[in-house]
Design a protein around this motif. Structure first.
Motif, short mmCIF file in Angstrom:
data_model
loop_
_atom_site.label_atom_id
_atom_site.label_comp_id
_atom_site.label_asym_id
_atom_site.label_seq_id
_atom_site.Cartn_x
_atom_site.Cartn_y
_atom_site.Cartn_z
N MET A 221 -49.17 -6.59 43.89
CA MET A 221 -48.86 -6.95 45.25
C MET A 221 -47.91 -8.05 45.47
SD MET A 221 -50.35 -10.43 45.56
CE MET A 221 -51.00 -10.10 47.47
N ARG A 222 -47.48 -8.05 46.78
CA ARG A 222 -46.41 -9.13 47.34
C ARG A 222 -46.73 -9.41 48.84
NH1 ARG A 222 -40.71 -5.95 48.09
NH2 ARG A 222 -41.52 -4.43 49.68
N THR A 223 -46.18 -10.44 49.05
CA THR A 223 -46.36 -11.03 50.49
C THR A 223 -44.81 -11.03 51.04
OG1 THR A 223 -48.47 -12.10 49.72
CG2 THR A 223 -47.25 -12.78 52.01
N PRO A 224 -44.54 -10.08 51.55
CA PRO A 224 -42.98 -10.11 52.31
C PRO A 224 -42.83 -10.97 53.44
CG PRO A 224 -43.84 -8.05 52.59
CD PRO A 224 -44.99 -8.89 51.82
N ALA A 225 -44.06 -11.36 54.20
CA ALA A 225 -43.79 -12.31 55.40
C ALA A 225 -45.04 -12.88 55.59
CB ALA A 225 -43.61 -11.27 56.65
N THR A 226 -44.88 -14.18 55.98
CA THR A 226 -46.08 -15.20 56.30
C THR A 226 -45.74 -15.80 57.34
OG1 THR A 226 -44.43 -17.10 54.95
CG2 THR A 226 -45.95 -15.80 53.53
N TYR A 227 -46.94 -16.37 57.88
CA TYR A 227 -46.81 -17.35 59.06
C TYR A 227 -46.26 -18.52 58.61
CZ TYR A 227 -49.48 -13.72 61.68
OH TYR A 227 -49.74 -12.81 62.27
N PRO A 228 -45.88 -19.45 59.59
CA PRO A 228 -45.34 -20.81 59.34
C PRO A 228 -46.50 -21.71 58.51
CG PRO A 228 -45.08 -20.37 61.70
CD PRO A 228 -45.95 -19.25 61.11
N LYS B 97 -48.75 -12.54 56.61
CA LYS B 97 -48.34 -12.03 57.89
C LYS B 97 -48.51 -10.60 57.53
CE LYS B 97 -45.56 -12.15 61.87
NZ LYS B 97 -44.50 -12.90 62.54
N VAL B 98 -47.70 -10.08 56.37
CA VAL B 98 -47.77 -8.68 55.74
C VAL B 98 -47.87 -8.89 54.23
CG1 VAL B 98 -46.13 -6.79 55.42
CG2 VAL B 98 -46.03 -8.33 57.71
N VAL C 172 -50.69 -4.25 54.60
CA VAL C 172 -51.60 -4.82 55.49
C VAL C 172 -50.59 -5.95 56.32
CG1 VAL C 172 -53.67 -6.27 55.63
CG2 VAL C 172 -53.35 -4.88 53.74
N TYR C 173 -51.13 -5.74 57.84
CA TYR C 173 -50.54 -6.67 58.87
C TYR C 173 -51.77 -7.54 59.27
CZ TYR C 173 -46.97 -3.24 59.02
OH TYR C 173 -45.68 -2.36 58.68
N TYR C 174 -51.66 -8.83 59.10
CA TYR C 174 -52.65 -9.93 59.53
C TYR C 174 -52.18 -10.36 60.79
CZ TYR C 174 -53.69 -9.73 54.61
OH TYR C 174 -54.26 -9.40 53.31
N LEU C 175 -53.02 -9.92 61.88
CA LEU C 175 -52.51 -10.39 63.34
C LEU C 175 -53.08 -11.68 63.66
CD1 LEU C 175 -52.99 -6.91 65.27
CD2 LEU C 175 -51.15 -7.86 64.00
N PRO C 176 -52.76 -12.63 64.64
CA PRO C 176 -52.98 -14.02 64.71
C PRO C 176 -54.57 -13.77 65.19
CG PRO C 176 -51.14 -13.62 65.74
CD PRO C 176 -51.46 -12.36 65.23
N ASP C 177 -55.34 -12.92 65.93
CA ASP C 177 -56.39 -12.94 66.32
C ASP C 177 -57.50 -12.37 65.27
OD1 ASP C 177 -56.20 -10.21 66.05
OD2 ASP C 177 -56.73 -9.58 68.04
N GLY C 178 -56.93 -12.41 64.05
CA GLY C 178 -58.20 -11.97 62.90
C GLY C 178 -57.89 -10.46 62.70
N THR C 179 -57.42 -9.67 63.35
CA THR C 179 -57.36 -8.34 63.33
C THR C 179 -56.39 -8.00 62.06
OG1 THR C 179 -57.50 -7.83 65.60
CG2 THR C 179 -56.65 -6.12 64.31
N ARG C 180 -56.82 -7.16 61.36
CA ARG C 180 -55.98 -6.61 60.29
C ARG C 180 -55.62 -4.99 60.50
NH1 ARG C 180 -58.97 -8.82 54.78
NH2 ARG C 180 -59.05 -10.85 55.51
N VAL C 181 -54.35 -4.61 60.28
CA VAL C 181 -53.89 -3.16 60.46
C VAL C 181 -53.56 -2.88 59.26
CG1 VAL C 181 -52.43 -1.69 61.73
CG2 VAL C 181 -53.23 -3.58 63.02
#
Length: 171
Positions: free
Chosen positions: A63-70, A75-76, A106-115
């Motif tokens: 696994m990897r995390t190519p994008a994070t929130y501040p 985030k992804v 996996v996309y982690y949206l700010p409202d807690g939804t995961r796509v």
């Protein structure tokens, strides 16, 4: 309205990220770390009417995390690799081995939804009490989008492939 919004979101994500998601496979960048799936037991009534035991036959995931929130939270995230599972109905002892080798973004949206974008073969347990898609322990083959809402309910608005419900297979 919620379904229309979910479908529009899922379609937009598939359209915008299909090429980058495919390009991020082996050799498509760094940051990959080994990960694994533990053996599991799903209690009767949670997903299937009977208890399901999952034994891991082969596991070479990463696994990897190519994008994070501040704040550093994901985030992804991308997951890929070989995963083969033996599923057993513990009440009648029927078992099958299934290939769950595929990729998941996996996309982690700010409202807690995961796509989740699923490609290839993947395991997809959905609780029996789910609202939005019938519960079951699925093996997907193809391309799927799964929306996991903050309340835990899941929708599967994009289904380009087949789904085997192991609750039916093992009954």
């Amino acid at each position: 309205m919620r379904v229309v919004k979910a479908l529009a979101l899922a379609a937009a994500i598939v359209a915008v990220t299909a090429v980058p998601a495919a390009a991020s496979g082996p050799g498509g960048g760094g940051g990959w770390e080994p990960t694994s799936t533990d053996p599991f037991v799903i209690p009767a009534g949670d997903v299937c009417p009977f208890e399901v035991k999952g034994d891991i036959v082969k596991d070479r995931e990463r696994m990897r995390t190519p994008a994070t929130y501040p704040d550093g939270s994901p985030k992804v995230q991308d997951f890929e690799g070989v995963l083969v599972i033996r599923y057993t109905n513990t009440s009648n002892h029927r078992s099958v081995v299934r290939d769950a080798t595929g990729t998941i973004r996996v996309y982690y949206l700010p409202d807690g939804t995961r796509v989740l974008q699923l490609h290839g073969h993947n395991a997809l347990p959905i609780k029996a009490a789910n609202v939005g898609f019938p519960g079951g322990d699925y093996i997907t083959r193809g391309d799927f989008v799964v929306i996991r809402h903050p309340d835990g309910n899941r929708e599967v608005p994009v289904r380009l492939g087949t789904m085997e419900n192991l609750c039916e297979t093992l009954a």
